[in-house]
Motif scaffolding. Structure first.
Motif, PDB file in Angstrom:
ATOM      1  N   ASP A   1     -10.274  -5.669   3.506  1.00 44.21           N
ATOM      2  CA  ASP A   1     -10.168  -4.581   3.552  1.00 44.21           C
ATOM      3  C   ASP A   1      -9.139  -3.291   3.891  1.00 44.21           C
ATOM      4  OD1 ASP A   1     -12.796  -4.195   4.418  1.00 44.21           O
ATOM      5  OD2 ASP A   1     -13.037  -5.597   6.068  1.00 44.21           O
ATOM      6  N   VAL A   2      -8.319  -4.268   3.060  1.00 42.47           N
ATOM      7  CA  VAL A   2      -6.678  -3.833   3.778  1.00 42.47           C
ATOM      8  C   VAL A   2      -5.712  -4.192   2.332  1.00 42.47           C
ATOM      9  CG1 VAL A   2      -4.089  -4.995   4.529  1.00 42.47           C
ATOM     10  CG2 VAL A   2      -6.367  -5.598   5.251  1.00 42.47           C
ATOM     11  N   ALA A   3      -5.427  -2.353   2.255  1.00 44.06           N
ATOM     12  CA  ALA A   3      -3.967  -1.986   1.071  1.00 44.06           C
ATOM     13  C   ALA A   3      -2.916  -2.431   1.273  1.00 44.06           C
ATOM     14  CB  ALA A   3      -4.399  -0.392   0.399  1.00 44.06           C
ATOM     15  N   VAL A   4      -1.758  -3.285   0.816  1.00 44.64           N
ATOM     16  CA  VAL A   4      -0.653  -3.469   0.700  1.00 44.64           C
ATOM     17  C   VAL A   4       0.065  -2.010   0.182  1.00 44.64           C
ATOM     18  CG1 VAL A   4       1.136  -5.236   0.676  1.00 44.64           C
ATOM     19  CG2 VAL A   4      -1.280  -5.562   1.209  1.00 44.64           C
ATOM     20  N   ALA A   5       0.829  -1.784   1.394  1.00 45.20           N
ATOM     21  CA  ALA A   5       2.062  -1.066   0.558  1.00 45.20           C
ATOM     22  C   ALA A   5       2.978  -2.125   0.652  1.00 45.20           C
ATOM     23  CB  ALA A   5       2.078   0.106   1.663  1.00 45.20           C
ATOM     24  N   LEU A   6       3.785  -1.779  -0.205  1.00 39.27           N
ATOM     25  CA  LEU A   6       5.415  -2.586  -0.244  1.00 39.27           C
ATOM     26  C   LEU A   6       6.636  -1.172  -0.297  1.00 39.27           C
ATOM     27  CD1 LEU A   6       3.579  -4.913  -2.788  1.00 39.27           C
ATOM     28  CD2 LEU A   6       4.511  -5.668  -0.524  1.00 39.27           C
ATOM     29  N   HIS A   7       6.944  -0.873   0.485  1.00 33.34           N
ATOM     30  CA  HIS A   7       7.804   0.500   0.011  1.00 33.34           C
ATOM     31  C   HIS A   7       9.063  -0.809  -0.445  1.00 33.34           C
ATOM     32  CE1 HIS A   7       4.881   2.131   2.543  1.00 33.34           C
ATOM     33  NE2 HIS A   7       5.427   2.061   3.288  1.00 33.34           N
ATOM     34  N   LYS A   8       9.451  -0.299  -1.515  1.00 33.36           N
ATOM     35  CA  LYS A   8      10.593  -0.503  -2.297  1.00 33.36           C
ATOM     36  C   LYS A   8      11.324  -0.089  -3.003  1.00 33.36           C
ATOM     37  CE  LYS A   8       7.911  -3.477  -5.218  1.00 33.36           C
ATOM     38  NZ  LYS A   8       7.920  -5.206  -6.257  1.00 33.36           N
ATOM     39  N   PRO A   9      11.989   0.907  -2.660  1.00 29.43           N
ATOM     40  CA  PRO A   9      13.058   2.408  -3.738  1.00 29.43           C
ATOM     41  C   PRO A   9      13.653   1.495  -4.259  1.00 29.43           C
ATOM     42  CG  PRO A   9      12.461   2.287  -1.153  1.00 29.43           C
ATOM     43  CD  PRO A   9      11.984   1.207  -1.519  1.00 29.43           C
ATOM     44  N   ALA A  10      14.396   2.053  -5.985  1.00 23.42           N
ATOM     45  CA  ALA A  10      15.486   1.138  -6.275  1.00 23.42           C
ATOM     46  C   ALA A  10      16.761   1.655  -5.992  1.00 23.42           C
ATOM     47  CB  ALA A  10      15.105   1.864  -7.627  1.00 23.42           C
ATOM     48  N   ASN A  11      16.876   2.261  -5.710  1.00 23.23           N
ATOM     49  CA  ASN A  11      18.007   3.384  -4.900  1.00 23.23           C
ATOM     50  C   ASN A  11      18.400   2.160  -3.666  1.00 23.23           C
ATOM     51  OD1 ASN A  11      20.178   4.437  -3.208  1.00 23.23           O
ATOM     52  ND2 ASN A  11      19.875   6.263  -5.099  1.00 23.23           N
ATOM     53  N   THR A  12      19.359   1.218  -3.210  1.00 28.98           N
ATOM     54  CA  THR A  12      19.320   0.023  -2.201  1.00 28.98           C
ATOM     55  C   THR A  12      20.129   1.123  -1.074  1.00 28.98           C
ATOM     56  OG1 THR A  12      21.986   0.905  -3.145  1.00 28.98           O
ATOM     57  CG2 THR A  12      20.562  -1.343  -3.237  1.00 28.98           C
TER      58      THR A  12
END
Length: 294
Positions: free
Chosen positions: A17-28
């Motif tokens: 039931d869970v979507a996993v959002a992995l926020h990792k912009p390439a720009n530091t």
């Protein structure tokens, strides 16, 4: 190995039931901006994660919970929280208050001069706007739970297919990293525009001699900070305009400036003492003959 899915199951939540959002912009710099928003402007962060491109949008639309993670500046995937997905509506139908929130969020991500009202949100017009609200479940793990980055570019995953091994559970919650030692601190103009409040406070307490490097051509300038807000105040002045604020820097683009500290002086140091140290560093580095000082 213990995984994030094990934690979900323990808390009575099915990973299906869970979507996993992995926020990792390439720009530091953008990663730092996200972490700062989590600590200082959570509504802006939630706006950031409430719209998605077509494929991740479909993944989230089919699930009632989103687990949010953000990659901190040290490259670790840190748990933000669980969010109930109450549905969505076309972004184009959102009211003025939503547009104002998204303008604020985008300025925090890209800098204050990069977004002009609604024009900067044109790319979102064909997207859905999700109604995400933070859940209390597992909120005690926010900022403390570190999981292994599964890699690849796809940032929206299905939890039951993405186990996410637990790497560490820290004692204290921390999204924003502590300020580095003064002699290891290097900041660009974009970094200065997105500094977390704790960094601003520390830089405002530090006075001393600093170095600007123009990343376009390597030209160097030595300066002194001893007035109101000390280093933070002076560096902010340098990047506030489209050209440098001194005669020597007026031909340079402040967007390319890189800042570091050459010598940290006592908070009680007088203006004459700081200026004296500044002149010594100009001679040592040679910026009077070969740099941007006169």
């Amino acid at each position: 190995m213990f995984s994030f899915n094990d934690l979900l199951t323990i808390n009575g939540i099915s990973p299906q039931d869970v979507a996993v959002a992995l926020h990792k912009p390439a720009n530091t710099s953008e990663r730092q901006a996200l972490c700062t928003m989590i600590d200082e402007d959570f509504a802006a962060f939630n706006a950031y994660q409430s719209t998605h491109a077509r494929i991740p949008e479909a993944t989230l639309k089919a699930r009632g919970i989103m687990a949010s993670f953000v990659m901190t500046s040290d490259g670790r995937m840190t748990f933000v929280g669980l969010f109930a997905n109450a549905g969505s509506q076309p972004f184009a139908q959102a009211g003025p208050h939503v547009y104002a929130l998204f303008v604020r969020m985008t300025r925090k991500m890209t800098g204050p001069d990069e977004v002009n009202g609604r024009s900067g949100l044109e790319a979102l017009q064909n997207r859905l706007l999700f109604d995400l609200s933070r859940l209390d479940t597992m909120s005690d793990l926010s900022g403390r739970l570190i999981v292994q980055d599964p890699g690849a570019r796809n940032y929206m995953r299905v939890a039951d297919c993405t186990p996410l091994p637990v790497v560490e559970l820290t004692k204290e919650a921390q999204m924003t990293p502590p300020v580095p030692n003064w002699d290891a601190l290097v900041l660009t103009a974009p970094d200065l525009r997105k500094l977390p409040n704790s960094w601003r406070v520390q830089l405002s307490a530090w006075r001393g001699v600093y170095l600007i490097v123009d990343r376009c051509d390597g030209a160097r300038y030595v300066g002194a900070a001893y007035g109101s807000e000390n280093l933070f105040g002076r560096w902010s002045q340098h990047v506030a305009r489209e050209i440098g604020i001194t005669k020597e820097l007026s031909q340079c683009d402040p967007a390319e400036f890189q800042f570091s500290i050459l010598e940290l002086l006592s908070p009680a140091a007088t203006a004459d003492e700081v200026i004296g140290a500044e002149r010594k560093w100009m001679r040592r580095i040679g910026t009077l003959e070969f740099g941007l000082n006169t």
